[in-house]
Design a protein around this motif. Structure first.
Motif, PDB file in Angstrom:
ATOM      1  N   LEU A   1     -32.283  -9.348 -70.224  1.00 51.37           N
ATOM      2  CA  LEU A   1     -33.048  -9.697 -71.415  1.00 51.37           C
ATOM      3  C   LEU A   1     -32.645  -8.778 -72.580  1.00 51.37           C
ATOM      4  N   GLY A   2     -32.239  -9.366 -73.667  1.00 45.48           N
ATOM      5  CA  GLY A   2     -31.831  -8.567 -74.818  1.00 45.48           C
ATOM      6  C   GLY A   2     -30.415  -8.024 -74.706  1.00 45.48           C
ATOM      7  N   SER A   3     -29.721  -8.371 -73.625  1.00 46.55           N
ATOM      8  CA  SER A   3     -28.363  -7.847 -73.462  1.00 46.55           C
ATOM      9  C   SER A   3     -27.374  -8.603 -74.349  1.00 46.55           C
ATOM     10  N   VAL A   4     -27.720  -9.836 -74.676  1.00 46.91           N
ATOM     11  CA  VAL A   4     -26.826 -10.639 -75.512  1.00 46.91           C
ATOM     12  C   VAL A   4     -27.336 -10.665 -76.954  1.00 46.91           C
ATOM     13  N   VAL A   5     -28.634 -10.833 -77.105  1.00 50.03           N
ATOM     14  CA  VAL A   5     -29.259 -10.795 -78.429  1.00 50.03           C
ATOM     15  C   VAL A   5     -30.255  -9.644 -78.432  1.00 50.03           C
ATOM     16  N   PRO A   6     -29.835  -8.460 -78.855  1.00 47.64           N
ATOM     17  CA  PRO A   6     -30.769  -7.339 -78.859  1.00 47.64           C
ATOM     18  C   PRO A   6     -31.883  -7.552 -79.878  1.00 47.64           C
ATOM     19  N   ALA A   7     -32.985  -6.876 -79.667  1.00 49.84           N
ATOM     20  CA  ALA A   7     -34.149  -7.048 -80.538  1.00 49.84           C
ATOM     21  C   ALA A   7     -33.804  -6.768 -81.998  1.00 49.84           C
ATOM     22  N   GLY A   8     -32.864  -5.855 -82.213  1.00 51.98           N
ATOM     23  CA  GLY A   8     -32.531  -5.507 -83.591  1.00 51.98           C
ATOM     24  C   GLY A   8     -31.476  -6.394 -84.209  1.00 51.98           C
TER      25      GLY A   8
END
Ligand SMILES: Nc1ncnc2c1ncn2[C@@H]1O[C@H](COP(=O)(O)OP(=O)(O)OP(=O)(O)O)[C@@H](O)[C@H]1O
Ligand SMILES: [Mg+2]
Lengths: 482, 257
Positions: free
Chosen positions: A170-177
């Protein structure tokens, strides 16, 4: 000239057929966004502590971010405190254990949308996850999929049942930032789909999620995560609809795909959110971040999208081609009518050796709409022998609409090859006259011509949906002949 | 069958047809000849209802019905067919799909059931043989990348499939090689029938050796300046248009309009 415009205009004027509202009791948060709201959301979902932390981190980050304004779209400023961040149909138990426990009202809703969920009437060969506002209400074919080792469930379930996988990806491809809307989604995402295909498994059926917005003043923030282990294959399709309302509603999704060595993910979207009325009132703001990481060597990620709905679309399904010889594909049909605005395209980021990507974009503009293709093809220093082929075609119906293309290329590797073709055409009077001279109705003629224009993309859709997509175009074009 | 009375038509305010009178009976074949730019294609397009052209005066009726009240597609369903001088391409739309949609539109209009894909495929294959067009062309986009001659054969294929009452053939013979001319002529002759009329626009009398017309008309400067039988075409071939007092559009007497 005059003929075509008049016909086209009449064609565009058809009513949105999924515009009904389901009357169902719901638990809905008061509008507003702060850390308490996020904590409540996380608590309702019985999330582990790490998940809440993850959300809060994303939220704090988001507060520092600015809403992007570079897209070729215009819309009134969104007040993020006037939106409700959670709405779910009331139910007796926490999660319906079987379809028999799902509220009949909901089953009826999906039936009306053409997605029967009941065992007997289920779509043959297609497993469905039905997401209604903020929650997943049912997932079909779970057992046969489990037998094959495929995990297909809501992301909420995955957080509880497969925390290690979720934590890892989770977030490895689209990070929160990554961007403003991805940040918001990371903080408040409520549900979505989780797919895990183990090593060497070819998923035995099409997987799909049907997203339905029902509640008013509610944002839908779905989160989808698909992981394909070595040498696996999965084809996934999502569909979306919403009621007709005068107010705009926000849909800010994040989709992450991870393909390991020799794995293949085919992701198709038929997006038909309510586009607003013919005067541009209402409709969904569709601000979506979709990205696939082709991590493994020889892996492949294909995006196919048919975008006909939404008042404003801001969406760039992308591929990060990290593995050597990995392949990225983007096939898109984006149709805008009336006052719809679409700014959509893709990013192909070539990092590995001999990576290749194909972009076929078909933009159709009718009415007073605006349709932009925005694409980035980037070659990193290690992208020896990488290549991209881009073809961007725009079709104009009438002369009050606009089509724009913004192709960007950045190359840090001299051996990379880029081919780019772009065309703009009109549904010509001559073509219309030919069709009509052969006895064909103007409406049918336009839809036939537009379908012909989209053929290269439609052939990438799973069979069952190619026909659907064609029909959807026809409906969306209603009133466009004038 | 077709009756044209004092037909005037203009495009962008300029009058192109300046009073056409023509009667065509069922079973007849009429040929229209005339210099470039004299209005032959305009007449064909106006008959088919192309709204680029404005009919400013006159009448057109088909079997007593006023055609000017009908939209293009309605005229088509009443049996007007136009083989285009310059057929347009519709990329991505397969010829087969296009033709079936057209045939079914006509059938629906006549209250007949639609043909399914398989039935139509069979019919289309047979007819494409008749015009010596490889059935592979059925799968290709409408006129997409067709050679000039292939486009013309495709037009005749459509006429044969749609079985119109009045077939207007606008220079279907131009750009054809000798063999193709034979094939197309054969196709047109196959169209000849008691209850059907054919209006052929041509520059070449050689076509008329294959398809023998009942009447020949010379259109010049937007008017029919001479009508005759088969022999008129031969005379034109020998003498050109000069002896009729017309050479090209400039030479057209225009004061009368
Ligand atoms: N759409 C149009 N706009 C402007 N002028 C036009 C248009 N269509 C036809 N014309 C003009 O009308 C006149 C007649 O043209 P038309 O095509 O009917 O001639 P034709 O007899 O078919 O000639 P050809 O033998 O070269 O095919 C020409 O001067 C042409 O330029
Ligand atoms: Mg002509």
């Amino acid at each position: 000239m005059a003929t075509t415009d008049k016909e086209v205009n009449e064609l565009i004027k058809r009513e949105y057929e999924h515009g009904f509202v389901t009357d169902i009791e719901a638990d809905t948060f008061e509008p507003g966004l702060n850390e308490d709201v996020i904590a409540r959301l996380s608590a309702i979902k019985k999330e582990p502590e790490w998940m809440l932390e993850w959300r809060l981190k994303a939220y704090r980050r988001w507060l520092e971010m600015d809403e992007p304004d570079w897209a070729h779209v215009g819309y009134p400023k969104i007040d993020y405190n006037s939106i409700s961040y959670y709405s779910a149909p009331k139910r007796k138990e926490d999660m319906p254990q079987s379809l028999d426990e799902v509220d009949p009202e909901l089953l009826k809703t999906y039936e009306k949308l053409g997605i029967p969920l009941h065992e007997r009437e289920k779509l043959a060969g297609v497993a469905v996850d039905a997401v209604f506002d903020s929650v997943s209400v049912a997932t079909t074919f779970k057992e046969p999929l489990a037998k094959a080792g495929v995990i297909f469930c809501s992301i909420s379930e995955a957080i509880q049942d497969y925390p290690e996988l979720v934590k890892k990806y989770l977030g490895s491809v689209v990070p929160a930032g990554d961007n403003f809307f991805a940040g918001l989604n990371s903080a408040v995402f409520s549900d979505g789909t989780f797919v895990y295909v183990p090593k060497g498994v070819r998923c035995p059926m099409e997987l799909s999620t049907y997203f339905r917005i029902n509640a008013a003043n509610t944002g839908q923030f779905e989160r989808t995560l698909i992981i394909a282990e070595d040498s696996s294959y999965v084809s996934y399709l999502e569909g979306c609809t919403a009621p007709m309302r005068d107010e705009n509603q926000l849909h800010a999704a994040v989709v992450e795909l991870v393909a390991l060595d020799d794995a293949q993910i085919k992701y198709s979207t038929v997006q038909n959110w309510y586009p607003g009325d013919e005067n541009g009132k209402g409709g969904i703001f569709n601000f979506v971040t979709k990205r696939g990481a082709a991590i493994g060597k020889n892996s492949k990620i294909s995006w196919t999208q048919v975008e006909t709905g939404s008042a404003v679309t801001w969406k760039y399904p992308s591929c990060v081609l990290r593995g050597d010889n990995s392949v990225g594909e983007f096939y898109s049909v984006a149709l805008t009518n009336n006052f719809q605005q679409a700014d959509t395209g893709t990013k192909m980021i070539h990092l590995g050796k001999n990576t290749s990507s194909t972009i076929i974009s078909k933009g159709i503009s009718a009415g007073k709409s605006s349709n932009a293709y925005r694409g980035l093809v980037k070659f990193g220093p290690g992208a020896e022998g990488a290549r991209n082929y881009t073809q961007c075609d725009s079709l104009l119906i009438g002369d009050r609409c606009g089509a724009h293309t913004f192709p960007y290329i950045e190359s840090k590797n001299k051996s990379a090859i880029v081919e780019h073709e772009a065309t703009t055409s009109k549904v010509s009077d001559e073509q219309m006259f030919l069709c009509r001279q052969r006895g064909i109705d103007p409406e049918q003629a336009v839809s036939m011509i537009v379908n012909g224009f989209c053929k290269e993309v439609f052939k990438e859709l799973p069979m069952e949906f190619a026909v659907e997509a064609g029909k959807l175009l026809e409906v969306s074009l209603e009133g466009s002949v004038g | 069958m077709l009756s044209i009375k004092n037909l005037h038509a203009s495009v962008e305010g300029e009058e192109i047809l300046k009073g056409i009178n023509l009667e065509i009976k069922a079973g007849e074949v009429h040929a229209i000849m005339g210099p470039n730019g004299s209005g032959k294609s305009t007449l064909s397009q106006v008959l088919a209802g192309n709204e680029t052209f404005e009919v400013t005066q006159g009448e057109i009726s088909l079997n007593g019905e006023n055609l000017l009240d009908l939209e293009t597609e309605e005229r088509a369903r009443e049996g007007i067919f136009l083989a285009f001088q310059y057929p347009v391409e519709i990329p991505g739309v397969s010829n087969l799909q296009f033709l079936r949609t057209a045939v079914n539109a006509m059938r629906t209009h006549r209250g007949e059931p639609e043909m399914n894909a398989a039935e139509f495929m069979k019919l289309a294959k047979e007819v494409s043989k008749q015009v010596d067009l490889d059935p592979a062309f059925l799968k290709r986009g409408v006129n997409e990348g067709f050679s000039g001659g292939e486009k013309k054969r495709n037009e005749i294929l459509q006429a044969l499939l749609l079985q119109p009452k009045l077939a207007i053939l606008d220079e279907t013979d131009s750009g054809l090689d000798i063999d193709a001319l034979q094939v197309v002529s054969k196709g047109v002759n196959a169209l000849r029938a008691e209850d059907r009329a054919i209006l052929m626009v041509t520059h070449y009398q050689r076509l008329l050796n294959h398809i023998v017309p009942d009447h020949v008309h010379v259109l010049a400067g937007g008017r029919i300046v001479k009508s005759g039988g088969r022999e008129l075409a031969l005379e034109l071939e020998e003498r050109g248009y000069g002896w009729l007092g017309v050479k090209d559009e400039e030479a057209t007497p225009s004061a009368a309009s």
